[in-house]
Design a protein around this motif. Sequence first.
Motif, PDB file in Angstrom:
ATOM      1  N   SER A 147      38.059  48.707  44.711  1.00 57.91           N
ATOM      2  CA  SER A 147      38.410  49.174  46.059  1.00 57.91           C
ATOM      3  C   SER A 147      37.785  48.299  47.146  1.00 57.91           C
ATOM      4  O   SER A 147      38.193  48.368  48.302  1.00 57.91           O
ATOM      5  CB  SER A 147      37.934  50.620  46.253  1.00 57.91           C
ATOM      6  N   VAL A 186      39.962  46.285  49.615  1.00 62.32           N
ATOM      7  CA  VAL A 186      40.923  45.682  48.697  1.00 62.32           C
ATOM      8  C   VAL A 186      42.213  45.273  49.405  1.00 62.32           C
ATOM      9  O   VAL A 186      42.855  44.274  49.037  1.00 62.32           O
ATOM     10  CB  VAL A 186      41.213  46.636  47.514  1.00 62.32           C
ATOM     11  N   ASN A 187      42.627  45.993  50.443  1.00 58.56           N
ATOM     12  CA  ASN A 187      43.871  45.640  51.138  1.00 58.56           C
ATOM     13  C   ASN A 187      43.755  44.335  51.931  1.00 58.56           C
ATOM     14  O   ASN A 187      44.757  43.800  52.416  1.00 58.56           O
ATOM     15  CB  ASN A 187      44.311  46.773  52.064  1.00 58.56           C
ATOM     16  N   GLN A 199      42.213  38.396  42.235  1.00 57.36           N
ATOM     17  CA  GLN A 199      42.881  38.835  41.013  1.00 57.36           C
ATOM     18  C   GLN A 199      42.378  40.195  40.536  1.00 57.36           C
ATOM     19  O   GLN A 199      42.985  40.812  39.666  1.00 57.36           O
ATOM     20  CB  GLN A 199      42.671  37.799  39.893  1.00 57.36           C
ATOM     21  N   HIS A 200      41.280  40.679  41.105  1.00 57.44           N
ATOM     22  CA  HIS A 200      40.721  41.969  40.705  1.00 57.44           C
ATOM     23  C   HIS A 200      41.261  43.133  41.548  1.00 57.44           C
ATOM     24  O   HIS A 200      40.748  44.250  41.466  1.00 57.44           O
ATOM     25  CB  HIS A 200      39.188  41.939  40.820  1.00 57.44           C
ATOM     26  N   ASP A 201      42.288  42.874  42.358  1.00 58.10           N
ATOM     27  CA  ASP A 201      42.719  43.877  43.341  1.00 58.10           C
ATOM     28  C   ASP A 201      43.207  45.178  42.720  1.00 58.10           C
ATOM     29  O   ASP A 201      43.170  46.230  43.372  1.00 58.10           O
ATOM     30  CB  ASP A 201      43.798  43.300  44.261  1.00 58.10           C
ATOM     31  N   SER A 202      43.621  45.164  41.447  1.00 55.59           N
ATOM     32  CA  SER A 202      44.123  46.386  40.832  1.00 55.59           C
ATOM     33  C   SER A 202      43.015  47.253  40.230  1.00 55.59           C
ATOM     34  O   SER A 202      43.276  48.386  39.811  1.00 55.59           O
ATOM     35  CB  SER A 202      45.135  46.040  39.726  1.00 55.59           C
ATOM     36  N   MET A 203      41.776  46.735  40.203  1.00 54.81           N
ATOM     37  CA  MET A 203      40.704  47.475  39.525  1.00 54.81           C
ATOM     38  C   MET A 203      39.505  47.775  40.423  1.00 54.81           C
ATOM     39  O   MET A 203      38.530  48.369  39.962  1.00 54.81           O
ATOM     40  CB  MET A 203      40.235  46.710  38.286  1.00 54.81           C
TER      41      MET A 203
END
Length: 398
Positions: A253, A143-144, A247-251
């Motif tokens: 890994s 994700v990073n 856009q899915h980076d908060s949900m």
Amino acid sequence: MTKVDQLRGEELIRLILDKDYPQVFALHEYAFQHQLTEEKKKLKQTRKMIGYFNEDKLMAKLEMIDFKIFIDDKEWNMGGIAGVATWPEHRRGNKVKELLLTSLQMLRDQKISISFLHPFQIGFYRKYGWELFSDELQINIPVNELKFMNHLKGQGQVKRVEVTKNLFILNEVYENFAKKYNGMLARSQEWWEDSVLPDQHCASYFNDDAQMLGYILYEIENGKLIVQEFISLSAEAKIGLWNFICQHDSMISEVELTCSNLENILFMLPNPTVKSILHPYFMARIVDIESFLNDYQFNECDESVIIHLTDDFALWNQGTIFIKKGKATFYPVKEGSNCTHPPKKGLHINIGVFTALLFGYKTALELKELGLIHGIDEELNILQSVITKNKTFFYDYF
């Protein structure tokens, strides 16, 4: 229907009948170690299957599926081989070999000149003339490393779409993408609904004119976004779809993305050194060389080339091919002939290598460097000049 051949004693190969399905399902579940749902059982009952029997006891089986594929923007009939299985106590008795030969004979009778399969072991199927024709690239992105990219132009946007209502346009986009490659399926509506779309989310990229230029099929599972298909018809669409993934980076890994290496998705990433694996994937085989050559479009060339083709499994493919001015003529080996001195003029190739070459998976030079084509460089260059310029890819599974 192909004539049923007596093999030995009470053993024979025949088509699977309704009464055989309990045995077929039991063997399939044992061999592949998973339970078949009622939907999968119904699907299998629509397919042609052949079995190796001792009296009425099933010892081995093989499924045959009718498909269409693209080669050089043209649709071809293809016979898919799947679900090959044998009970452990009946293995290593050439039963699968006999089933494979019967399947080739049946495809030849139907005028189908190409067969695909997904190998459990590549070396096993190479013995019978199938050869690798496609790879797939799997990219794992933590994700990073999900970094947004700037749009190239316009105000295009990505929308999540309901696939059942948009299947026609999705298929249109898919086919525009698929025709760039040799070997991609020409998907039927049933194949989309039964094998491609189940349990998948869909997001599509639309340009300023509301024209769909790409889509992704994906699922989210245990904190991982898994992209099963990444289809883009422009750089604009490719970047837009990538930004939608970001856009899915908060949900999540991690992102796991499967694609063609030729799409250069890895290269466009801000950090291309993320984990990536290039897998050999599907195998192909020319079933009947004479039929295949009648449909294959060679490039025109004033110079001619001679190919001496070997096929130790499907003996009807043994012979010599003469290619000139975009036309290929096949001269089969005469029954009972025995050439003690191999001809010096011409290239020597086996059926699997020739399949990989004509599909565009490998070049003639690459195959010669591996010792898989024998002949002089002048003839090698002529052959390379007359075959497809397209490369290969395959997104589906059966």
